[in-house]
Design a protein around this motif. Structure first.
Motif, PDB file in Angstrom:
ATOM      1  N   ASP A 184       1.638  -4.810 -10.516  1.00  0.00           N
ATOM      2  CA  ASP A 184       0.899  -3.445 -10.834  1.00  0.00           C
ATOM      3  C   ASP A 184      -1.040  -4.986 -11.978  1.00  0.00           C
ATOM      4  O   ASP A 184      -1.634  -3.860 -11.090  1.00  0.00           O
ATOM      5  CB  ASP A 184       0.989  -2.752 -12.046  1.00  0.00           C
ATOM      6  CG  ASP A 184       1.616  -1.703 -11.424  1.00  0.00           C
ATOM      7  OD1 ASP A 184       1.605  -0.749 -10.126  1.00  0.00           O
ATOM      8  OD2 ASP A 184       3.291  -1.188 -11.321  1.00  0.00           O
ATOM      9  N   MET A 197      -8.498  -2.890  -1.795  1.00  0.00           N
ATOM     10  CA  MET A 197      -7.335  -3.609  -2.422  1.00  0.00           C
ATOM     11  C   MET A 197      -7.803  -4.702  -3.327  1.00  0.00           C
ATOM     12  O   MET A 197      -7.782  -5.469  -2.022  1.00  0.00           O
ATOM     13  CB  MET A 197      -5.740  -3.510  -1.945  1.00  0.00           C
ATOM     14  CG  MET A 197      -4.818  -3.854  -3.136  1.00  0.00           C
ATOM     15  SD  MET A 197      -3.814  -4.457  -2.199  1.00  0.00           S
ATOM     16  CE  MET A 197      -4.141  -5.969  -1.704  1.00  0.00           C
ATOM     17  N   ASP A 222       6.194  -0.695 -10.323  1.00  0.00           N
ATOM     18  CA  ASP A 222       7.078  -1.583 -11.015  1.00  0.00           C
ATOM     19  C   ASP A 222       8.420  -0.672 -11.188  1.00  0.00           C
ATOM     20  O   ASP A 222       9.043  -1.308 -11.904  1.00  0.00           O
ATOM     21  CB  ASP A 222       6.566  -2.793 -12.009  1.00  0.00           C
ATOM     22  CG  ASP A 222       5.460  -3.462 -11.320  1.00  0.00           C
ATOM     23  OD1 ASP A 222       6.010  -4.887 -10.667  1.00  0.00           O
ATOM     24  OD2 ASP A 222       4.524  -3.744 -11.866  1.00  0.00           O
ATOM     25  N   LYS A 256       1.274   4.503  -3.050  1.00  0.00           N
ATOM     26  CA  LYS A 256       0.635   5.390  -2.638  1.00  0.00           C
ATOM     27  C   LYS A 256       1.515   6.240  -3.066  1.00  0.00           C
ATOM     28  O   LYS A 256       2.021   7.573  -3.984  1.00  0.00           O
ATOM     29  CB  LYS A 256       0.571   5.843  -1.267  1.00  0.00           C
ATOM     30  CG  LYS A 256      -0.647   5.302  -0.151  1.00  0.00           C
ATOM     31  CD  LYS A 256      -1.001   5.531   0.983  1.00  0.00           C
ATOM     32  CE  LYS A 256      -2.179   5.406   1.429  1.00  0.00           C
ATOM     33  NZ  LYS A 256      -2.129   5.888   2.828  1.00  0.00           N
ATOM     34  N   ASP A 258      -8.519   3.279  -1.070  1.00  0.00           N
ATOM     35  CA  ASP A 258      -7.735   2.424  -0.460  1.00  0.00           C
ATOM     36  C   ASP A 258      -6.229   3.671  -0.405  1.00  0.00           C
ATOM     37  O   ASP A 258      -5.697   3.801   0.374  1.00  0.00           O
ATOM     38  CB  ASP A 258      -6.481   1.507  -2.027  1.00  0.00           C
ATOM     39  CG  ASP A 258      -7.549   0.155  -1.942  1.00  0.00           C
ATOM     40  OD1 ASP A 258      -7.763  -0.112  -0.889  1.00  0.00           O
ATOM     41  OD2 ASP A 258      -7.483   0.191  -3.581  1.00  0.00           O
ATOM     42  N   LEU A 259      -6.401   4.468  -1.118  1.00  0.00           N
ATOM     43  CA  LEU A 259      -5.898   6.197  -0.732  1.00  0.00           C
ATOM     44  C   LEU A 259      -5.810   6.860   0.283  1.00  0.00           C
ATOM     45  O   LEU A 259      -5.002   7.695   0.847  1.00  0.00           O
ATOM     46  CB  LEU A 259      -5.672   6.845  -2.018  1.00  0.00           C
ATOM     47  CG  LEU A 259      -5.108   6.920  -3.163  1.00  0.00           C
ATOM     48  CD1 LEU A 259      -5.438   7.117  -4.154  1.00  0.00           C
ATOM     49  CD2 LEU A 259      -3.789   6.057  -3.062  1.00  0.00           C
ATOM     50  N   PHE A 310      -5.865  -1.554  -6.682  1.00  0.00           N
ATOM     51  CA  PHE A 310      -5.885  -0.454  -6.219  1.00  0.00           C
ATOM     52  C   PHE A 310      -7.627   0.420  -6.881  1.00  0.00           C
ATOM     53  O   PHE A 310      -7.469   0.701  -7.621  1.00  0.00           O
ATOM     54  CB  PHE A 310      -4.894   0.397  -5.836  1.00  0.00           C
ATOM     55  CG  PHE A 310      -3.965  -0.042  -5.489  1.00  0.00           C
ATOM     56  CD1 PHE A 310      -3.665  -0.445  -3.795  1.00  0.00           C
ATOM     57  CD2 PHE A 310      -2.753  -0.956  -6.085  1.00  0.00           C
ATOM     58  CE1 PHE A 310      -2.899  -0.435  -3.038  1.00  0.00           C
ATOM     59  CE2 PHE A 310      -2.037  -1.721  -4.593  1.00  0.00           C
ATOM     60  CZ  PHE A 310      -2.142  -1.210  -3.440  1.00  0.00           C
ATOM     61  N   PHE A 354      -2.410  -6.644  -8.265  1.00  0.00           N
ATOM     62  CA  PHE A 354      -3.099  -6.232  -7.357  1.00  0.00           C
ATOM     63  C   PHE A 354      -3.622  -4.625  -7.939  1.00  0.00           C
ATOM     64  O   PHE A 354      -2.805  -3.949  -7.890  1.00  0.00           O
ATOM     65  CB  PHE A 354      -2.118  -5.687  -5.616  1.00  0.00           C
ATOM     66  CG  PHE A 354      -1.405  -6.653  -5.328  1.00  0.00           C
ATOM     67  CD1 PHE A 354      -2.083  -7.564  -4.602  1.00  0.00           C
ATOM     68  CD2 PHE A 354      -0.388  -7.159  -6.058  1.00  0.00           C
ATOM     69  CE1 PHE A 354      -0.935  -8.661  -3.736  1.00  0.00           C
ATOM     70  CE2 PHE A 354       0.660  -8.341  -5.124  1.00  0.00           C
ATOM     71  CZ  PHE A 354      -0.370  -8.971  -4.558  1.00  0.00           C
ATOM     72  N   LYS A 379       1.010  -0.626  -0.091  1.00  0.00           N
ATOM     73  CA  LYS A 379       0.049  -0.033   0.249  1.00  0.00           C
ATOM     74  C   LYS A 379       0.460   1.327   0.743  1.00  0.00           C
ATOM     75  O   LYS A 379       0.693   2.083  -1.021  1.00  0.00           O
ATOM     76  CB  LYS A 379      -0.836  -0.314   1.359  1.00  0.00           C
ATOM     77  CG  LYS A 379      -2.250   1.054   1.471  1.00  0.00           C
ATOM     78  CD  LYS A 379      -2.767   0.788   2.283  1.00  0.00           C
ATOM     79  CE  LYS A 379      -4.557   1.408   2.846  1.00  0.00           C
ATOM     80  NZ  LYS A 379      -5.308   1.055   3.651  1.00  0.00           N
TER      81      LYS A 379
END
Lengths: 69, 69
Positions: B57, B1, A57, A47, B66-67, B62, B60, A43
DNA sequence: AACAAATGTTAGATATAGATAACATAGTAA
DNA sequence: TTACTATGTTATCTATATCTAACATTTGTT
């Protein structure tokens, strides 16, 4: 594992503290990340990548040795 | 997520235990990850993605929520 | 039905991410 | 020089990821 945080942060002309504030962590946390001193949560990685307008990535580069153990 | 672990694992016809062994964690850890019960370390996320021949990426996903925080 | 394999779920222990505060160092500008 | 800003670094604390072991539930097969 190495990271391009410092490089991208410079490109946006942000200090560690600027980035930390946007991400919602402490300045030291960003510093430790840049130094590879620890392995962030997914997470947090997201962010930071999101704040620097990139992907996880692209931001974190793993090497074969990171797979050991 | 949310995550596509379960989907990709099925595509490779692997059990949670198979994947866990390859990745080097416990079966329950994979189960919890699939259920979104916790936020893995970046290194674990990478190992799972690598084992399933995909990227972090892609694996997972998001969402805006989630932010928060 | 009964059995086995895969998955779910819980509870307690351990390792570590991240917080906090403090101080040190490097660089830059007045 | 002093003063300020950014970064480095350390020690201690808290939160949580992950381990471990056990048991429950689901699902498929005979």
């Amino acid at each position: 594992m190495r990271t391009r945080i410092k490089e991208l942060r410079a490109r946006y002309d942000m200090t560690q503290e600027d980035l930390a504030k946007k991400v919602g962590v402490r300045r030291e946390t960003i510093g430790f990340l840049e130094k590879g001193k620890y392995n962030p949560s997914l997470k947090l990685a997201y962010k930071v990548a999101n704040t620097l307008e990139t992907t996880i990535d692209e931001l974190f580069i793993f090497e074969d040795s990171d797979l050991e153990q």
